[in-house]
Design a protein around this motif. Structure first.
Motif, short mmCIF file in Angstrom:
data_model
loop_
_atom_site.label_atom_id
_atom_site.label_comp_id
_atom_site.label_asym_id
_atom_site.label_seq_id
_atom_site.Cartn_x
_atom_site.Cartn_y
_atom_site.Cartn_z
N ALA A 1 52.73 35.56 17.20
CA ALA A 1 53.87 34.77 17.65
C ALA A 1 53.64 33.28 17.40
O ALA A 1 54.55 32.55 17.00
CB ALA A 1 54.12 35.02 19.14
N LEU A 2 52.41 32.83 17.61
CA LEU A 2 52.06 31.42 17.39
C LEU A 2 52.20 31.05 15.92
O LEU A 2 52.71 29.95 15.59
CB LEU A 2 50.63 31.15 17.87
N SER A 3 51.80 31.92 15.03
CA SER A 3 51.90 31.64 13.60
C SER A 3 53.35 31.46 13.18
O SER A 3 53.70 30.50 12.49
CB SER A 3 51.26 32.79 12.80
N GLY A 4 54.22 32.38 13.61
CA GLY A 4 55.63 32.24 13.29
C GLY A 4 56.24 31.00 13.91
O GLY A 4 57.03 30.29 13.28
N MET A 5 55.85 30.71 15.16
CA MET A 5 56.39 29.54 15.85
C MET A 5 56.03 28.26 15.13
O MET A 5 56.87 27.36 14.96
CB MET A 5 55.88 29.52 17.28
N LEU A 6 54.79 28.13 14.67
CA LEU A 6 54.37 26.92 13.98
C LEU A 6 55.15 26.71 12.69
O LEU A 6 55.56 25.59 12.37
CB LEU A 6 52.87 26.98 13.68
N VAL A 7 55.37 27.79 11.95
CA VAL A 7 56.18 27.69 10.73
C VAL A 7 57.59 27.23 11.07
O VAL A 7 58.16 26.35 10.41
CB VAL A 7 56.20 29.03 9.99
N GLY A 8 58.17 27.81 12.12
CA GLY A 8 59.52 27.45 12.52
C GLY A 8 59.64 25.99 12.93
O GLY A 8 60.57 25.29 12.54
N VAL A 9 58.69 25.50 13.72
CA VAL A 9 58.72 24.11 14.19
C VAL A 9 58.54 23.15 13.02
O VAL A 9 59.25 22.14 12.90
CB VAL A 9 57.64 23.88 15.26
N LEU A 10 57.58 23.44 12.14
CA LEU A 10 57.33 22.55 10.99
C LEU A 10 58.53 22.54 10.04
O LEU A 10 58.87 21.49 9.48
CB LEU A 10 56.06 22.98 10.26
N ALA A 11 59.17 23.69 9.86
CA ALA A 11 60.37 23.74 9.01
C ALA A 11 61.51 22.97 9.66
O ALA A 11 62.26 22.26 9.00
CB ALA A 11 60.77 25.19 8.75
N HIS A 12 61.65 23.11 10.97
CA HIS A 12 62.70 22.39 11.69
C HIS A 12 62.50 20.87 11.58
O HIS A 12 63.46 20.11 11.43
CB HIS A 12 62.70 22.79 13.16
N ALA A 13 61.24 20.45 11.64
CA ALA A 13 60.94 19.01 11.56
C ALA A 13 60.97 18.48 10.14
O ALA A 13 60.82 17.27 9.93
CB ALA A 13 59.57 18.74 12.19
N GLY A 14 61.13 19.37 9.15
CA GLY A 14 61.21 18.94 7.76
C GLY A 14 59.88 18.82 7.07
O GLY A 14 59.80 18.31 5.95
N HIS A 15 58.81 19.30 7.70
CA HIS A 15 57.48 19.22 7.09
C HIS A 15 57.19 20.41 6.17
O HIS A 15 56.22 20.37 5.41
CB HIS A 15 56.41 19.15 8.18
#
Length: 340
Positions: free
Chosen positions: A281-295
């Motif tokens: 869950a943490l792995s998916g969450m990090l990808v989602g947050v970084l994509a949301h932030a534009g990174h």
């Protein structure tokens, strides 16, 4: 910053204390989740709901919390969903009733000004319902729903913080802290459980918070970000539905066929299952947050989709039906008999 730390610490402590205090009354009232070896009281969910609302509401009432940003409406709707989940715990309501009630609550808080009523707005309502039911389905193993819920709440908080939605970010942080306090009693061997009251309301708050953070963005990219934030419940729901469909079993019929059940069949311990799935869950969450932030580019989100499909395919090969009773009891020890 100081308020956020204080609110989170207060939520964690109060939830841990209240969950323990409500344990005996829940047992007397037979508000329990029946497992193979013992009854587990559902006081954890009630504690999470009450403390989250109390801490966030007190901060706004005293004028020390961040701007509301729609959190009052979300809390009221989440309270209604919590009552619906509690009714489901007591009277074993059908999933279609739970889904319909959740849809009504979601329809009352979706930000139609950014999403529009037709199209994206209706998709947001449907997505909230799916997340709530999928997250409720995780509440069948010690420590699992709490661990994944903490990860998802932090992810939604980070996305809201990127959009400077301090009220939503604060609500998510308080919820994450409350779930952490609950985990102190829910880690194996669990002494309390969330039940429908806690799991449905927590899933509702997280899903709606993520919708607020993504409102006004592109539909396709938003779908990818939202999937990444909720990758673990999505994988569990897809696995169960696909396997039951292919096996000719009722889609709404309970059974030991979730991710956690299959990992236990492979020999993992109950804490090991929760940690492994929490990392997923943490792995998916990090990808989602970084994509949301534009990174990260939107194409990175396809890796999450691929990961979910790989997990579903791999664990679908693990046999879970028709095992001898002795083997089943050894494997499912801390897992609930009734699984959604």
């Amino acid at each position: 910053m100081l308020y956020g730390i204080t609110a989170a610490a207060t939520a964690l402590l109060l939830t841990a204390l209240l969950a323990a205090a409500l344990r005996a009354p829940a047992l007397r009232l037979r508000l329990v989740e029946r497992r193979r070896q013992r009854d587990v009281p559902l006081s954890g969910g009630v504690a999470v709901v009450l403390v989250t609302g109390l801490v966030v509401g007190a901060g706004q009432w005293l004028g020390v919390g961040p701007p509301a940003d729609g959190t009052r409406g979300v809390l009221v709707a989440a309270g209604a969903v919590a009552l619906l989940g509690l009714a489901g715990d007591v009277w074993r309501l059908r999933r279609r009733v739970l889904a319909a009630g959740t849809a009504v609550a979601a329809a009352c808080v979706v930000p139609y000004g950014e999403t529009g009523v037709v199209g994206t707005g209706l998709l947001a309502v449907a997505w909230v319902v799916v997340v709530v039911l999928a997250f409720r389905g995780l509440d069948h193993a010690d420590g699992l729903a709490g661990t994944v819920g903490v990860v998802m709440a932090f992810g939604a908080a980070a996305c809201a913080a990127v959009e400077v939605m301090d009220g939503i970010a604060g609500l998510m942080s308080v919820l994450a802290a409350a779930l952490t306090g609950f985990l102190l009693h829910n880690w194996h061997p669990a002494r309390v459980a969330l039940g429908g009251c806690g799991s449905m309301s927590a899933g509702f708050v997280i899903a709606v918070g993520a919708v607020y953070a993504r409102a006004g963005s592109g539909v396709v990219e938003s779908a990818g970000v939202l999937l990444a934030l909720t990758a673990l419940p999505a994988a569990d729901a897809v696995l169960v539905l696909v396997v039951r469909r292919l096996g000719g079993r009722g889609l709404l019929r309970g059974g030991p066929d979730h991710l956690a059940h299959r990992l236990r069949r492979l020999g993992l311990t109950a804490p090991g299952v929760s940690l492994l799935l929490g990392i997923g869950a943490l792995s998916g969450m990090l990808v989602g947050v970084l994509a949301h932030a534009g990174h990260l580019g939107a194409g990175t989100l396809w890796w999450v989709v691929g990961g979910v499909l790989v997990v579903v395919f791999a664990l679908s090969r693990v046999p879970v039906y028709g095992a001898p009773r002795s083997v089943s009891s050894q494997v499912e020890g801390p897992l609930r008999v009734r699984s959604g």
